[in-house]
Write an enzyme that holds these catalytic residues in place. Structure first.
Site: not given
Length: 954
Positions: A560, A563, A637
């Site tokens: 997760d 980025e 998300d």
């Protein structure tokens, strides 16, 4: 300017007059190299390039490098694997150009400007750099000299452009659009472009990059603005602290711009009297433009946003305030005419985000061109790939960047996830309920915060909530035949032992620590991320996961915030500051490659630790080449709204067309509106229908998984088993498992033949221009046309059936000719799915999990109307023996003229392979409407032992 040196191959020198100079300018020269050539153009005409080098990689791949400083050659690529060129080529030249020719491709370079044009073997132009379309501008980042680089390309009016990763603007064809390549939650930057004209460009640059129409978006005040009273120069902004009463103003003021884009902006801009947690803002008035034509308006928003122009509602959106969404809307404006404008925003409290920007209409030249423009690099560096079709171009991309590893077979079953299972008991209770209800399931997922609250980065279970994680995982494996995937962030809280260890070794980014930046947990904790560009840190991170988690039996990794999302909703400049100290050099040059480097360490670490078990990684972000590290990507998300579901169609399809075949999303969306948390009867029914439609859609993407915030996303928590929502989701879950022979064969082809599972219609129907821009349909494999239902209470939807093929309704077998737009039935329980004529569609047995039993009996639905073929692929399912040839393929061909199906001789073998099985053949014709939901009469059954069988339709 010198003519060519006698020691080099001679190229002519020509004088060229130029209006801005009083002296003659001569064309440059060139040098042959062992793998191509180098042109030495005139720097004033070449955008600052002193050398333009062409390297032959294959007969259909040419690399182009432009440097402004011969001492600053590109670094070894993070993306492209070492290549061994095998193609032959020739070099010819005229006074003005030099040509590099292979068997399939010719590149012609201007000796004066260094501009490159690409032609096919027949001499037809494919693509061209603009003659004056290159820029290399000196920049300094972290004290090091680099360049900003830009290349403009001229294409044709019939081109259409795809790929570029995953973006949320519901755009399928990017021609004429602007795309920002910068990793962010829900936005994935992959600098690979795929064209309908069968070429691709791999732009080898990991910095923040703009693609397409790279003109900067303008603030609203670049238009003529008028207040709601008609005064020129501003809009009327009305602030109310009661969102149910927008006209009940606490403040009204003149405003000429709306620009709260990044973290902290709203606190500086919003009036002190306004309370965003309960309020609403309305901007009203009129706009006027000095241009005729289509203007593109781009809005980012957190909370609720509605836009009306000329009284027409153009969008009605919602996104959780902590993760803003975006929308692009096109509006035709007449020069000098006023158009009424109204924007309403309910920010939902906390940090607030809203921007409103526009681009004026494009000229015809601008519509038929595009650019790559990157912030930082040592050189301008890209690969031009040409193919016989779009699949061939993707194969070229994977030749450069690596094969897409074959995922474990169990990953193609159903996954259940939740934000989050807080205890060991919750996990076990959910899996037990699946098995008790006989709902198929292969993977249960543990999201973040299974550690003690203050110990993010410990990679240790909180023993109060997970008293024996290892025994839990063993029970999942042995008792319930389920796999266990766990969320692992690259994040460490300051002061925990792992932080201290990594910090002492220089493996952490330190700016977030220096800023004393706290996260959102409880009172907030100070944290930072590790640096996966550092090989030692890569290995150290895997060693940590191995010691704390893999040894307990964890099957897969959920990477997760990759980025990296060190702090959400920051500007690119802030992200670069957070990554100062990056091992490779200035963060500006490398930041987009973080997710790939993060996945690389896990993949190589696990394969080194346990080479017999396939790695699987799910990551929220991706970069070019990541497919070689067993990494799939999900769309982040997103919100639980109908428009978000629709946006995933183009997002996932374009991601798949970016060269990585494995994509997924949160079925049902991640974040929910408050109305769904304690719903009234109507909202509850909408929630159930939304999840049902999303589940139907999710059945036909590469990886099939449900996840999201409360309300819980298990089928039995969405609706009772007598409800049509429950019945439909159970139906599609079972259908997914019956389709495993088809789906796993697609996965096998993704590795062995560089195939793509989730396919834009243009890939299979390139001559049908009607499919170029379709953003709400796609193909799942070569046979299934998927048409998600994207509106509440929608019981039919328009479906375009591409020309060049006939189509059969999957459920009832009804035939419809291609080239038609039809109004397809879409009952609550069914989503329209059509099968292409000439398809051979294999169905296996019903299963509770993928390895429950072998497919000893397979039903082959054979769809007449065209010749067709299918290769049924099988291997051992969980190891890497397929890389060594341990797999089998059963080729199948249908001949329309002879009405025969040939099941060919099996090729290959593997341990545990079925030596004999039963094939049941169902013939689907215009007259025999054999659908999977209706009785289909007589079935031809044959026993297959690996030798060729031919079955004739009766």
């Amino acid at each position: 300017m010198k003519c060519i040196h006698p020691s080099l191959v001679k190229a002519g020198c020509a004088a060229v007059g130029f209006l801005l100079f009083s002296f003659s300018v001569f064309a440059g020269d060139f040098t042959r190299t062992s793998d191509g050539l180098i042109v030495h153009p005139d720097a004033p005409f070449s955008g600052g390039a002193t050398d333009v080098q062409l390297k032959v990689i294959a007969d259909n791949i040419i690399r182009v490098i432009a440097v402004a400083d011969k001492k600053m050659q590109p670094d070894t690529s993070l993306v492209v694997l070492k290549q061994t060129p095998a193609a032959k080529w020739t070099v010819t030249n005229t006074k003005a150009t030099v040509s590099l020719k292979t068997a399939r491709l010719t590149a012609v370079v201007s000796l004066q400007t260094g501009a490159v044009q690409f032609f096919d073997a027949a001499g037809k132009k494919i693509l061209a750099e603009k003659e004056v379309g290159r820029q290399l501008q000196p920049q300094v980042f972290e004290g090091k000299r680099l360049y900003s680089v830009r290349q403009d390309f001229a294409t044709s009016s019939d081109d259409a452009l795809y790929g570029l990763g995953q973006h949320q603007d519901a755009v399928m064809n990017y021609k004429g659009s602007q795309v920002l390549l910068w990793q962010n939650n829900t936005e994935v930057a992959v600098p690979f472009l795929l064209s309908k004209k069968n070429y691709g460009i791999l732009w080898d640059n990991a910095s923040v990059t703009q693609f397409g129409d790279v003109r900067p978006y303008q603030q609203l005040n670049a238009l003529k603005l008028y207040s709601k009273d008609g005064d020129q120069g501003w809009l009327t902004a009305t602030y109310s602290n009661d969102k149910s009463k927008p006209a009940d103003a606490v403040l009204q003021k003149a405003e000429s711009g709306i620009n709260m884009e990044f973290l902290g902006d709203s606190k500086l801009i919003l009036p002190a009297a306004f309370k965003p947690e309960n309020g609403v803002v309305t901007w009203e008035g009129s706009i006027a433009s000095e241009w005729n034509g289509v203007h593109k308006f781009r809005f980012t928003y957190g909370g609720y946003a509605k836009l009306w122009i000329d009284g027409k509602l153009l969008f009605d959106r919602w996104r959780q305030s902590w993760n803003p969404g975006s929308v692009v809307t096109e509006v035709a404006l007449a020069k000098g005419e006023k158009h009424s404008f109204k924007l309403e925003w309910i920010p939902s409290g906390g940090e607030s985000y809203l921007t409103a920007k526009f681009l004026p209409p494009q000229t015809e030249e601008e519509r038929n061109s595009y650019s790559f423009a990157s912030e930082a690099g040592k050189a301008l560096d890209y690969y031009f790939i040409y193919g016989q079709n779009m699949d061939d171009v993707i194969a070229g991309y994977r030749k450069l960047t690596g094969k897409a590893t074959l995922l474990p077979k169990w990953t193609f079953g159903f996954w259940q996830s939740r934000e989050r299972y807080k205890t060991q008991k919750e996990i076990m209770d959910v899996v037990e309920e699946f098995r008790k209800r006989r709902i198929p399931l292969d993977n249960i997922v543990e999201d973040w915060s299974y550690w003690k609250q203050a110990e993010w980065g410990s990679q240790e279970f909180d023993e109060e909530r997970f008293p024996n994680a290892e025994s839990m995982i063993q029970a999942l494996h042995n008792q319930y035949h389920a796999h266990f995937m766990i969320s692992v962030w690259p994040k460490f809280y300051e002061g925990i032992p792992n932080y201290t260890d990594f910090n002492n070794k220089g493996w952490l980014y330190k700016r977030n620590i220096a800023d004393r930046q706290r996260d959102w947990i409880a009172q907030g904790y100070i944290s930072t991320f590790y640096d996966p560009f550092n090989p030692a840190a890569q290995k150290g991170f895997w060693d940590l996961l191995n010691k704390k988690l893999y040894t307990k039996g964890v099957d897969a990794w959920w990477m997760d915030a990759s980025e990296p999302d060190i702090l959400s909703n920051v500007s690119p400049q802030k992200r670069k500051e957070q990554m100062v100290g990056l091992y490779n050099g200035p963060a500006a040059a490398y930041l987009n490659a973080y997710p790939m480097q993060n996945a690389k360490g896990i993949y190589e670490g696990q394969r080194g630790t346990n080479p017999n078990t396939r790695v699987f990684i799910l990551t929220r972000s991706a970069f070019a080449g990541q497919q070689r590290y067993a990494a799939a990507t999900w769309s982040g998300d997103i919100a639980s709204r109908w428009h978000d579901m629709k946006d995933q169609i183009a997002a996932g399809t374009n991601f798949s067309m970016s060269g990585s075949p494995y994509w997924t999303m949160d079925i049902g969306g991640f974040a929910v509106e408050r109305r769904y948390e304690r719903p009234n009867e109507e909202d509850l029914e909408e929630w159930r229908e939304l999840n049902t439609r999303w589940f139907q859609f999710g059945t036909f993407v590469p990886l099939f998984r449900a996840h999201g915030q409360f309300p819980y996303r298990e089928i039995f928590n969405i609706a009772p088993e007598t409800h049509p929502a429950y019945q439909s989701m159970l139906y599609y879950n079972k259908l997914r498992y019956r389709l495993l022979p088809y789906i796993y064969s697609l996965a096998g082809a993704a590795y062995h033949n560089d195939g793509t599972l989730m396919r834009g219609l243009v890939m299979d129907f390139p001559k049908d221009t009607a499919v170029n821009n379709i953003n709400d349909q796609y193909l799942f494999g070569p046979s299934l046309l998927i048409n998600p239902v994207i509106n509440y209470k929608q019981l039919s939807r328009e479906v375009y059936l591409p020309k060049g093929a006939g189509w059969f309704d999957l459920y009832n077998g009804t035939f419809v000719s291609g080239g038609n737009r039809i109004n397809a039935d879409a009952t609550y329980e069914r989503m329209p799915v059509y099968v292409k004529a000439g398809s051979i569609l294999p169905f296996g047995p019903e299963l509770q999990y993928t390895s429950e039993k072998p497919a000893e009996e397979i039903t082959l639905y054979v769809y007449s109307g065209a010749d067709g073929s299918f290769n049924l692929y099988e291997d051992e399912g969980t190891n890497y023996n397929y890389e060594k040839g341990a797999f089998a393929v059963i080729p199948m061909k249908y001949n329309e003229a002879g009405k025969t199906l040939t099941i060919g001789e099996r090729k290959g073998s593997f341990n545990g392979m079925l030596q004999q099985r039963r094939f049941n053949i169902v013939w689907v014709t215009k007259d025999n409407k054999a659908g999977i939901d209706v009785p289909h009469g007589a079935v031809d059954s044959v026993t297959y032992s690996g030798k060729t069988l031919t079955i004739k339709m009766k």
